[in-house]
Design a protein around this motif. Sequence first.
Motif, PDB file in Angstrom:
ATOM      1  N   UNK A 212     -22.792   3.439 -17.408  1.00 12.57           N
ATOM      2  CA  UNK A 212     -23.385   4.777 -17.469  1.00 12.57           C
ATOM      3  C   UNK A 212     -24.888   4.635 -17.332  1.00 12.57           C
ATOM      4  N   UNK A 213     -25.412   5.257 -16.308  1.00 15.68           N
ATOM      5  CA  UNK A 213     -26.837   5.231 -15.981  1.00 15.68           C
ATOM      6  C   UNK A 213     -27.495   6.430 -16.656  1.00 15.68           C
ATOM      7  N   UNK A 214     -28.201   6.169 -17.767  1.00 21.77           N
ATOM      8  CA  UNK A 214     -28.861   7.231 -18.540  1.00 21.77           C
ATOM      9  C   UNK A 214     -30.351   6.937 -18.595  1.00 21.77           C
ATOM     10  N   UNK A 215     -30.940   6.715 -17.429  1.00 19.13           N
ATOM     11  CA  UNK A 215     -32.319   6.244 -17.356  1.00 19.13           C
ATOM     12  C   UNK A 215     -33.326   7.355 -17.088  1.00 19.13           C
ATOM     13  N   UNK A 216     -32.906   8.612 -17.200  1.00 16.69           N
ATOM     14  CA  UNK A 216     -33.848   9.718 -17.067  1.00 16.69           C
ATOM     15  C   UNK A 216     -34.482   9.782 -15.699  1.00 16.69           C
ATOM     16  N   UNK A 217     -35.812   9.742 -15.672  1.00 22.97           N
ATOM     17  CA  UNK A 217     -36.533   9.856 -14.402  1.00 22.97           C
ATOM     18  C   UNK A 217     -36.283   8.679 -13.463  1.00 22.97           C
ATOM     19  N   UNK A 218     -35.760   7.584 -13.978  1.00 24.50           N
ATOM     20  CA  UNK A 218     -35.472   6.402 -13.168  1.00 24.50           C
ATOM     21  C   UNK A 218     -34.059   6.443 -12.564  1.00 24.50           C
ATOM     22  N   UNK A 219     -33.292   7.481 -12.835  1.00 29.43           N
ATOM     23  CA  UNK A 219     -31.859   7.485 -12.516  1.00 29.43           C
ATOM     24  C   UNK A 219     -31.562   7.235 -11.045  1.00 29.43           C
ATOM     25  N   UNK A 220     -32.375   7.785 -10.144  1.00 31.02           N
ATOM     26  CA  UNK A 220     -32.082   7.644  -8.721  1.00 31.02           C
ATOM     27  C   UNK A 220     -32.353   6.240  -8.187  1.00 31.02           C
ATOM     28  N   UNK A 221     -32.973   5.394  -8.975  1.00 29.02           N
ATOM     29  CA  UNK A 221     -33.149   4.005  -8.554  1.00 29.02           C
ATOM     30  C   UNK A 221     -31.805   3.270  -8.560  1.00 29.02           C
ATOM     31  N   UNK A 222     -30.923   3.669  -9.446  1.00 27.18           N
ATOM     32  CA  UNK A 222     -29.588   3.069  -9.498  1.00 27.18           C
ATOM     33  C   UNK A 222     -28.564   3.875  -8.715  1.00 27.18           C
ATOM     34  N   UNK A 223     -28.791   5.178  -8.586  1.00 32.65           N
ATOM     35  CA  UNK A 223     -27.816   6.042  -7.925  1.00 32.65           C
ATOM     36  C   UNK A 223     -28.537   7.217  -7.267  1.00 32.65           C
ATOM     37  N   UNK A 231     -33.181  16.470  -5.825  1.00 35.31           N
ATOM     38  CA  UNK A 231     -33.602  15.160  -6.298  1.00 35.31           C
ATOM     39  C   UNK A 231     -34.334  15.305  -7.624  1.00 35.31           C
ATOM     40  N   UNK A 232     -34.509  14.174  -8.292  1.00 39.64           N
ATOM     41  CA  UNK A 232     -35.204  14.207  -9.567  1.00 39.64           C
ATOM     42  C   UNK A 232     -36.670  14.559  -9.367  1.00 39.64           C
ATOM     43  N   UNK A 233     -37.124  15.472 -10.191  1.00 36.54           N
ATOM     44  CA  UNK A 233     -38.514  15.930 -10.167  1.00 36.54           C
ATOM     45  C   UNK A 233     -39.134  15.616 -11.528  1.00 36.54           C
ATOM     46  N   UNK A 326     -40.365  14.573 -18.202  1.00 31.34           N
ATOM     47  CA  UNK A 326     -39.010  15.101 -18.269  1.00 31.34           C
ATOM     48  C   UNK A 326     -38.311  14.923 -16.921  1.00 31.34           C
ATOM     49  N   UNK A 327     -37.038  14.537 -16.908  1.00 29.32           N
ATOM     50  CA  UNK A 327     -36.301  14.474 -15.652  1.00 29.32           C
ATOM     51  C   UNK A 327     -35.543  15.778 -15.402  1.00 29.32           C
ATOM     52  N   UNK A 328     -35.831  16.447 -14.314  1.00 32.46           N
ATOM     53  CA  UNK A 328     -35.046  17.628 -13.935  1.00 32.46           C
ATOM     54  C   UNK A 328     -34.597  17.457 -12.489  1.00 32.46           C
ATOM     55  N   UNK A 329     -33.400  17.905 -12.196  1.00 36.58           N
ATOM     56  CA  UNK A 329     -32.891  17.862 -10.829  1.00 36.58           C
ATOM     57  C   UNK A 329     -33.327  19.135 -10.123  1.00 36.58           C
ATOM     58  N   UNK A 330     -33.951  18.979  -8.959  1.00 41.88           N
ATOM     59  CA  UNK A 330     -34.638  20.119  -8.369  1.00 41.88           C
ATOM     60  C   UNK A 330     -34.534  20.130  -6.854  1.00 41.88           C
ATOM     61  N   UNK A 331     -34.612  21.331  -6.312  1.00 47.78           N
ATOM     62  CA  UNK A 331     -34.777  21.505  -4.869  1.00 47.78           C
ATOM     63  C   UNK A 331     -36.252  21.682  -4.516  1.00 47.78           C
ATOM     64  N   UNK A 337     -42.071  25.197 -14.804  1.00 45.19           N
ATOM     65  CA  UNK A 337     -41.551  25.848 -16.015  1.00 45.19           C
ATOM     66  C   UNK A 337     -40.286  26.661 -15.757  1.00 45.19           C
ATOM     67  N   UNK A 338     -39.960  26.883 -14.472  1.00 47.14           N
ATOM     68  CA  UNK A 338     -38.761  27.644 -14.134  1.00 47.14           C
ATOM     69  C   UNK A 338     -37.566  26.748 -13.823  1.00 47.14           C
ATOM     70  N   UNK A 339     -37.762  25.434 -13.821  1.00 44.07           N
ATOM     71  CA  UNK A 339     -36.677  24.515 -13.518  1.00 44.07           C
ATOM     72  C   UNK A 339     -35.645  24.499 -14.644  1.00 44.07           C
ATOM     73  N   UNK A 340     -34.387  24.286 -14.278  1.00 50.30           N
ATOM     74  CA  UNK A 340     -33.312  24.235 -15.257  1.00 50.30           C
ATOM     75  C   UNK A 340     -33.373  22.938 -16.060  1.00 50.30           C
ATOM     76  N   UNK A 341     -33.120  23.044 -17.373  1.00 46.17           N
ATOM     77  CA  UNK A 341     -33.064  21.855 -18.238  1.00 46.17           C
ATOM     78  C   UNK A 341     -31.618  21.400 -18.475  1.00 46.17           C
ATOM     79  N   UNK A 342     -30.673  21.938 -17.740  1.00 42.77           N
ATOM     80  CA  UNK A 342     -29.283  21.526 -17.901  1.00 42.77           C
ATOM     81  C   UNK A 342     -29.064  20.158 -17.259  1.00 42.77           C
ATOM     82  N   UNK A 343     -28.161  19.372 -17.851  1.00 39.31           N
ATOM     83  CA  UNK A 343     -27.922  18.032 -17.336  1.00 39.31           C
ATOM     84  C   UNK A 343     -26.880  18.043 -16.215  1.00 39.31           C
ATOM     85  N   UNK A 344     -26.873  16.991 -15.431  1.00 39.26           N
ATOM     86  CA  UNK A 344     -25.913  16.823 -14.339  1.00 39.26           C
ATOM     87  C   UNK A 344     -25.256  15.450 -14.474  1.00 39.26           C
ATOM     88  N   UNK A 345     -24.035  15.338 -13.965  1.00 35.44           N
ATOM     89  CA  UNK A 345     -23.289  14.078 -14.008  1.00 35.44           C
ATOM     90  C   UNK A 345     -22.797  13.742 -12.595  1.00 35.44           C
TER      91      UNK A 345
END
Length: 540
Positions: A212-223, A231-233, A326-331, A337-345
């Motif tokens: 389980x890759x729970x590396x926050x802002x570093x997550x896309x380095x593994x996946x 992508x992570x913002x 903070x790691x947020x997934x974004x377009x 401040x308007x980005x979603x704080x919900x997590x993704x799997x």
Amino acid sequence: MMNLDNNWDLIVIGGGISGAGIFREAVRMGLKSLLLEQQDFAWGTSSRSSKLVHGGLRYLKEGRFFLTRDSVRERERLLVEARGLVTPIGFLVPVYKDRGPGRWTLEAGLSIYDLIAKRRQHDYLDAETFVKQAPNIDRKGLVGGFQFFDAQVDDARLVLRLIFEGMANGGTALNYVRAAAVGRNKEGRINGVTVEDVHAHQTLSLKTKAVINATGCWAERLHPSPQKNRHLRPLRGSHLIFPAHVLPVDQAISTIHPADGRAFFIAPWEGAVVAGTTDLDHQNSLSIEPRITEDEVAYLLDGLHALFPALDVSARDCIATIAGVRPVLSEGKCEPSEESREHVVWVDNGLVTVTGGKLTTFRKLAFDALKAAKPFLPTDATADEESPVFQPFKSQPVAPSLLADLHWERLYGRYGHSAVTIVMGASLSEFTIIPGTQTMWAEILHAAAHERIHHLSDLLLRRVRIGLLTAEGGRGHLGRIRHLCAPALGWDSNRWKREIRNYLEMWRFSHGMPGHYARSRGTLKSFFSNVGKRLRQHFA
């Protein structure tokens, strides 16, 4: 590290709140679990947050009802199950006739808050009553305000308690060990992880079918993100920390920043007061300690001056600064401040990546990640989502006169059953409180002896927080800390000198004032130092 077992049911990469929550539940499920963190536990945003376990009132305005619902439910659970660590805090929200949300908008949001919590926790106060609760607040245009309740936490100790209770129940967790590579078989399924000790530079190959890759802002380095346009913002949030006498408040105050209409708050914390937060794109390398910028300092001071125009608050009054990413997934199409704080799997043949999320909802994130990993885990592993997060609270094991009930509750909240070890092993002098904090000397000794300390920064910024609560990162206490902790840490004289030098340099960079604020503070300090020197010479 060389004695590490070779085979694991699950390897969790990342020692922040997400990884810690996953690790704790995985151990509870009976899985042979290993957690890896390339820095120290809670090194990243999980020790640099706003220190709040909250429902996210602003998420209602954004239409994210389910995120608010989950947050409020988890807050209520943690107030019971993490007693002494997660604690209630009163919030005041002023209502002005010419700015910010109106009375009925706030009434609607707070009523939904209470409905989810299944109890009424807010009241409207007229202007006169409100000013009695917050005497220094801006009174121009004030028509009243609300009082409600949320919760507060020592974020680093929340992470550490999850990890250390997981270890006490059979799990293994290592700080300063990084996942150098994730291995796959010919079919593309996960079959192992190559790990490296970042200090000794030793490497090992470990076998597992689930990572389980729970590396926050570093997550896309593994996946890399499987969603082409998302992508992570990395977003930076920064805070200022002041002594309580500079911002004399008994409860938190939340308002709207005059520059951009974002939420702005101050809150008493650990004997000091935290003011925040910013929300902007973090452009610097993730491998470098994040730091506040001059513009962020100016923004936060402007917010304080608008909220408390009668108080002469300046950068010189600030004890320390904190900045987290903070790691947020974004377009990339909306404001930070308007980005979603919900997590993704994301799931990829045994590699489960989880990112985003909030401190408050770490347990829901953990269960979602473990459900996604279930096809790659032993078939009998089942999560119990109704079990308590932590070991139940226990009464003090010694005479009640030794520690007041509130001190014991605080100690148990931060250390769990290890609080017994602290109380039974400390001398009377070690029960004294470090000035300007709520921390006992006994806590520092315990952390040095039992909590995986590799560097002085681990001890002073995360195991205890005196690096953020006392002048110059606790510089004036370093002599006693060395005397107290030397036997437990086993560092020789050269190592102590190096650790102190590195810590103070790092503190100035990451937690001191930036740019001209630092220079002006230094100039003022030099001025008074010179005045003092001349007076001593004159009267000698």
